[in-house]
Design a protein around this motif. Structure first.
Motif, PDB file in Angstrom:
ATOM      1  N   ILE A  47      85.271  61.588 -25.625  1.00 24.14           N
ATOM      2  CA  ILE A  47      85.807  62.593 -26.287  1.00 24.14           C
ATOM      3  C   ILE A  47      85.647  62.174 -27.917  1.00 24.14           C
ATOM      4  O   ILE A  47      85.253  63.036 -28.790  1.00 24.14           O
ATOM      5  N   LEU A  48      86.028  60.799 -28.071  1.00 20.27           N
ATOM      6  CA  LEU A  48      85.762  60.073 -29.329  1.00 20.27           C
ATOM      7  C   LEU A  48      84.653  60.300 -29.727  1.00 20.27           C
ATOM      8  O   LEU A  48      84.254  60.685 -31.136  1.00 20.27           O
ATOM      9  N   SER A  49      83.384  60.057 -29.195  1.00 17.06           N
ATOM     10  CA  SER A  49      81.872  60.379 -29.590  1.00 17.06           C
ATOM     11  C   SER A  49      81.765  61.743 -29.627  1.00 17.06           C
ATOM     12  O   SER A  49      81.048  62.076 -30.811  1.00 17.06           O
ATOM     13  N   LEU A  50      82.197  62.758 -29.003  1.00 19.65           N
ATOM     14  CA  LEU A  50      81.980  63.998 -29.193  1.00 19.65           C
ATOM     15  C   LEU A  50      82.631  64.542 -30.571  1.00 19.65           C
ATOM     16  O   LEU A  50      81.949  65.488 -31.099  1.00 19.65           O
ATOM     17  N   GLU A  51      83.772  64.123 -30.782  1.00 16.26           N
ATOM     18  CA  GLU A  51      84.342  64.518 -31.959  1.00 16.26           C
ATOM     19  C   GLU A  51      83.210  64.282 -33.193  1.00 16.26           C
ATOM     20  O   GLU A  51      83.177  64.931 -34.004  1.00 16.26           O
ATOM     21  N   GLN A  52      82.532  63.026 -33.174  1.00 15.11           N
ATOM     22  CA  GLN A  52      81.576  62.627 -34.253  1.00 15.11           C
ATOM     23  C   GLN A  52      80.382  63.598 -34.123  1.00 15.11           C
ATOM     24  O   GLN A  52      79.917  64.168 -35.096  1.00 15.11           O
ATOM     25  N   LEU A  53      79.799  63.853 -32.957  1.00 12.68           N
ATOM     26  CA  LEU A  53      78.849  64.580 -32.638  1.00 12.68           C
ATOM     27  C   LEU A  53      78.915  66.140 -33.070  1.00 12.68           C
ATOM     28  O   LEU A  53      78.008  66.604 -33.451  1.00 12.68           O
ATOM     29  N   ARG A  54      79.951  66.689 -33.038  1.00  8.40           N
ATOM     30  CA  ARG A  54      80.245  68.032 -33.364  1.00  8.40           C
ATOM     31  C   ARG A  54      80.111  68.238 -34.910  1.00  8.40           C
ATOM     32  O   ARG A  54      79.868  69.465 -35.468  1.00  8.40           O
ATOM     33  N   VAL A  55      79.720  67.120 -35.671  1.00 10.30           N
ATOM     34  CA  VAL A  55      79.447  67.185 -37.244  1.00 10.30           C
ATOM     35  C   VAL A  55      78.048  67.781 -37.309  1.00 10.30           C
ATOM     36  O   VAL A  55      77.660  68.457 -38.220  1.00 10.30           O
ATOM     37  N   GLU A  56      77.241  67.193 -36.387  1.00  6.16           N
ATOM     38  CA  GLU A  56      75.788  67.362 -36.551  1.00  6.16           C
ATOM     39  C   GLU A  56      74.988  68.377 -35.500  1.00  6.16           C
ATOM     40  O   GLU A  56      74.118  69.085 -35.605  1.00  6.16           O
ATOM     41  N   PHE A  57      75.723  68.774 -34.134  1.00  8.93           N
ATOM     42  CA  PHE A  57      75.228  69.305 -33.226  1.00  8.93           C
ATOM     43  C   PHE A  57      76.055  70.707 -32.791  1.00  8.93           C
ATOM     44  O   PHE A  57      77.405  70.533 -32.975  1.00  8.93           O
ATOM     45  N   SER A  58      75.392  71.599 -31.991  1.00  7.95           N
ATOM     46  CA  SER A  58      76.283  72.798 -31.387  1.00  7.95           C
ATOM     47  C   SER A  58      76.555  72.331 -30.075  1.00  7.95           C
ATOM     48  O   SER A  58      76.096  71.327 -29.511  1.00  7.95           O
ATOM     49  N   THR A  59      77.499  73.027 -29.336  1.00  8.81           N
ATOM     50  CA  THR A  59      78.011  72.633 -28.194  1.00  8.81           C
ATOM     51  C   THR A  59      76.827  72.707 -27.018  1.00  8.81           C
ATOM     52  O   THR A  59      76.829  71.561 -26.224  1.00  8.81           O
ATOM     53  N   PRO A  60      75.992  73.629 -26.874  1.00 10.92           N
ATOM     54  CA  PRO A  60      74.967  73.609 -26.003  1.00 10.92           C
ATOM     55  C   PRO A  60      73.990  72.504 -26.055  1.00 10.92           C
ATOM     56  O   PRO A  60      73.705  71.802 -24.950  1.00 10.92           O
ATOM     57  N   ILE A  61      73.683  71.998 -27.277  1.00  8.81           N
ATOM     58  CA  ILE A  61      73.016  70.853 -27.418  1.00  8.81           C
ATOM     59  C   ILE A  61      73.356  69.479 -26.969  1.00  8.81           C
ATOM     60  O   ILE A  61      72.863  68.728 -26.345  1.00  8.81           O
ATOM     61  N   ILE A  62      74.891  69.435 -27.447  1.00 10.91           N
ATOM     62  CA  ILE A  62      75.625  68.251 -27.238  1.00 10.91           C
ATOM     63  C   ILE A  62      75.691  68.292 -25.467  1.00 10.91           C
ATOM     64  O   ILE A  62      75.408  67.138 -24.986  1.00 10.91           O
ATOM     65  N   MET A  63      76.142  69.135 -25.058  1.00  7.34           N
ATOM     66  CA  MET A  63      76.263  69.278 -23.474  1.00  7.34           C
ATOM     67  C   MET A  63      74.912  68.975 -22.885  1.00  7.34           C
ATOM     68  O   MET A  63      74.947  68.483 -21.702  1.00  7.34           O
ATOM     69  N   GLN A  64      73.730  69.369 -23.319  1.00  6.18           N
ATOM     70  CA  GLN A  64      72.578  69.366 -22.889  1.00  6.18           C
ATOM     71  C   GLN A  64      72.190  67.887 -22.671  1.00  6.18           C
ATOM     72  O   GLN A  64      71.811  67.261 -21.424  1.00  6.18           O
ATOM     73  N   ALA A 122      72.809  69.936 -16.965  1.00 11.82           N
ATOM     74  CA  ALA A 122      72.042  69.707 -18.041  1.00 11.82           C
ATOM     75  C   ALA A 122      70.666  70.702 -17.916  1.00 11.82           C
ATOM     76  O   ALA A 122      70.331  71.251 -18.797  1.00 11.82           O
ATOM     77  N   VAL A 123      70.339  71.111 -16.658  1.00 12.71           N
ATOM     78  CA  VAL A 123      69.554  72.369 -16.413  1.00 12.71           C
ATOM     79  C   VAL A 123      70.136  73.608 -16.986  1.00 12.71           C
ATOM     80  O   VAL A 123      69.205  74.583 -17.506  1.00 12.71           O
ATOM     81  N   VAL A 124      71.456  74.007 -16.567  1.00 13.45           N
ATOM     82  CA  VAL A 124      71.804  75.037 -17.337  1.00 13.45           C
ATOM     83  C   VAL A 124      71.764  75.124 -18.832  1.00 13.45           C
ATOM     84  O   VAL A 124      71.356  76.219 -19.209  1.00 13.45           O
ATOM     85  N   PHE A 125      71.997  74.201 -19.184  1.00 12.41           N
ATOM     86  CA  PHE A 125      72.308  74.166 -20.660  1.00 12.41           C
ATOM     87  C   PHE A 125      70.680  74.017 -21.276  1.00 12.41           C
ATOM     88  O   PHE A 125      70.302  74.747 -22.549  1.00 12.41           O
ATOM     89  N   ILE A 128      68.070  75.640 -20.163  1.00 12.95           N
ATOM     90  CA  ILE A 128      67.742  76.850 -19.982  1.00 12.95           C
ATOM     91  C   ILE A 128      68.496  77.900 -20.967  1.00 12.95           C
ATOM     92  O   ILE A 128      68.075  78.548 -21.712  1.00 12.95           O
ATOM     93  N   TRP A 129      69.728  77.583 -21.317  1.00 14.24           N
ATOM     94  CA  TRP A 129      70.403  78.463 -22.323  1.00 14.24           C
ATOM     95  C   TRP A 129      70.015  77.993 -23.509  1.00 14.24           C
ATOM     96  O   TRP A 129      69.718  79.060 -24.541  1.00 14.24           O
TER      97      TRP A 129
END
Length: 318
Positions: free
Chosen positions: A190-207, A60-63, A65-66
Motif C-alpha cells: 500500500i505504501l508503494s502504491l501511494e507513491q505509484l499513483r503520482v505517476e500511473f493510472s489504476t489499470p497500469i498499476i494493477m497490470q 494481469a491478463v484482465v488489466f 486487455i483493459w
C-alpha cells in the motif's frame, strides 16, 4: 458523512453528488471480502502459492486487455497519460508493490488452512496499523497519543484472539501469526502504491503489479507444490473469481477509490471486510463464532479505528 479530497491523480474536484465513487468503494469491499471464501474453496484442490499465482496472473491478463482497449481513454477518469515513460523509480516501486502483495496473499492463503476464516481475515486487515507505522518510520509522520492508544487496543484484541486459539490448538496460533505477517507485507504494498499513483493510472498499476507478483510466486509453485491449476469446474470458478472479482474488481476499485476519498476514510471502510467475511463464512460454511470471538473482534476494530482516525487528524494538523 463522506470525507472527500482531490486525488493525487486527476484534476476534477469530487463532490457529494458524485455517486460513482461510493458505489465503487462498496463493490471493492465486497469483492475483497469474498476472497477468503473463494480461497477456502480453491484450497480443496491446489495449494496457497498456486492460488496466489493464478489470482495475480488472471488479474494481469484482465488489466492487460483493459489497457489495450482503444477507447480506454474514455474509461479513464484519472486524467493520466497511458504513454508516459517508465522511470527507474517507478519500475522499482511496481516490483516492490507487486512482490510484497504476492507474499501477503500467499501467507494469508496459507493462514486460512491453519485458523478460522474470521480470525485470518480480521488479523490480515490490521494492515492500516502497519501502513501508519510505516509512514512514521519512512516518511517521519507524527502521530497523536490517540494513535498510540488505538494501536495498543488493537494489539490487545489480537493477543486475546491468539490466547483463545492457543487453548484450542497451536496450529491456530501459527495461522494467526501468518495472517498478521501478511498484513505487514500488505502495508508495504500500500505504501508503494501511494507513491505509484503520482505517476500511473489504476489499470497500469494493477497490470504490472499483478504480473510482477504472479511471476514471483510461479517458481515457488513448481518447487514446493507442483500443481498450478485446479482440476474441477468448481476449482476453476474459484480461481477465476479470485482473479476477476477479488483482485481485478476488488483491489482495482479500491486503488481507484484512493483518488476519490481520503485515505483515512478508505482505511476505516476496510474495517468492514472482516465482518463481511465472517457473515459469508457463517452462511456458506456454517462457521460458528463464540461470544468471546465477537468481543475480541470488536476490540481490534475499535483500536484500528482509533489509530486510523488519529493518523488522519495528525496529517491534517501538519
Amino acid at each position: 458523512m463522506y470525507q472527500f479530497r482531490l486525488g493525487k491523480i486527476g484534476r476534477e474536484t469530487v463532490s457529494a453528488s458524485n455517486w460513482i465513487a461510493p458505489i465503487a468503494l462498496g463493490v471493492a469491499l465486497l469483492g475483497i471480502a469474498s476472497a477468503s471464501i473463494l480461497i477456502a474453496i480453491a484450497e480443496r484442490e491446489i495449494e496457497p502459492n498456486a492460488i496466489t499465482c493464478d489470482r495475480l496472473l488472471i488479474a494481469a491478463v484482465v488489466f492487460s486487455i483493459w489497457n489495450q482497449v482503444k477507447t480506454f481513454s474514455l474509461l479513464n477518469p484519472e486524467g493520466v497519460s497511458q504513454s508516459q515513460p517508465y522511470t527507474k523509480r517507478g519500475i522499482i516501486l511496481l516490483l516492490i508493490a507487486g512482490i510484497s502483495f504476492a507474499i501477503s496473499l500467499s501467507l494469508w492463503a496459507w493462514s486460512l488452512t491453519q485458523t478460522s476464516i474470521a480470525n485470518s481475515t480480521l488479523l490480515n486487515n490490521m494492515m492500516p496499523i502497519f501502513t501508519t507505522l510505516g509512514g512514521w518510520l519512512i516518511f517521519r509522520q507524527r502521530f497523536s497519543p490517540r494513535f498510540i492508544a488505538g494501536m495498543a487496543v488493537a494489539i490487545g484484541g489480537a493477543v486475546a484472539i491468539g490466547i483463545e486459539d492457543m487453548q484450542l490448538a497451536d496450529s491456530n496460533l501459527t495461522g494467526d501469526g501468518a495472517a498478521l505477517v501478511a498484513a505487514m507485507f500488505s502495508a508495504v504494498s500500500i505504501l508503494s502504491l501511494e507513491q505509484l499513483r503520482v505517476e500511473f493510472s489504476t489499470p497500469i498499476i494493477m497490470q504490472w503489479t499483478s504480473l510482477a507478483g504472479g511471476l514471483f510466486v510461479l517458481p515457488l509453485v513448481f518447487f514446493t507444490e507442483g500443481q498450478l491449476l485446479p482440476i474441477s469446474l468448481t476449482g476453476w470458478l474459484a480461481v477465476i473469481g479470485l482473479g476477476a472479482i477479488s483482485q481485478a474488481l476488488g483491489q482495482g476499485l479500491l486503488t481507484y477509490s484512493l483518488a476519490k476519498f481520503s485515505s483515512g476514510f478508505v482505511a476505516v471502510s476496510m474495517l468492514s471486510i472482516p465482518v463481511i467475511a465472517a457473515v459469508l463464512a457463517m452462511i456458506i460454511f456454517a462457521e460458528q463464532l463464540s461470544l468471546y470471538n465477537w468481543l475480541a473482534f470488536a476490540v481490534v476494530l475499535f483500536g484500528i479505528y482509533l489509530a486510523v482516525s488519529a493518523k488522519q487528524t495528525s496529517n491534517t494538523n501538519n
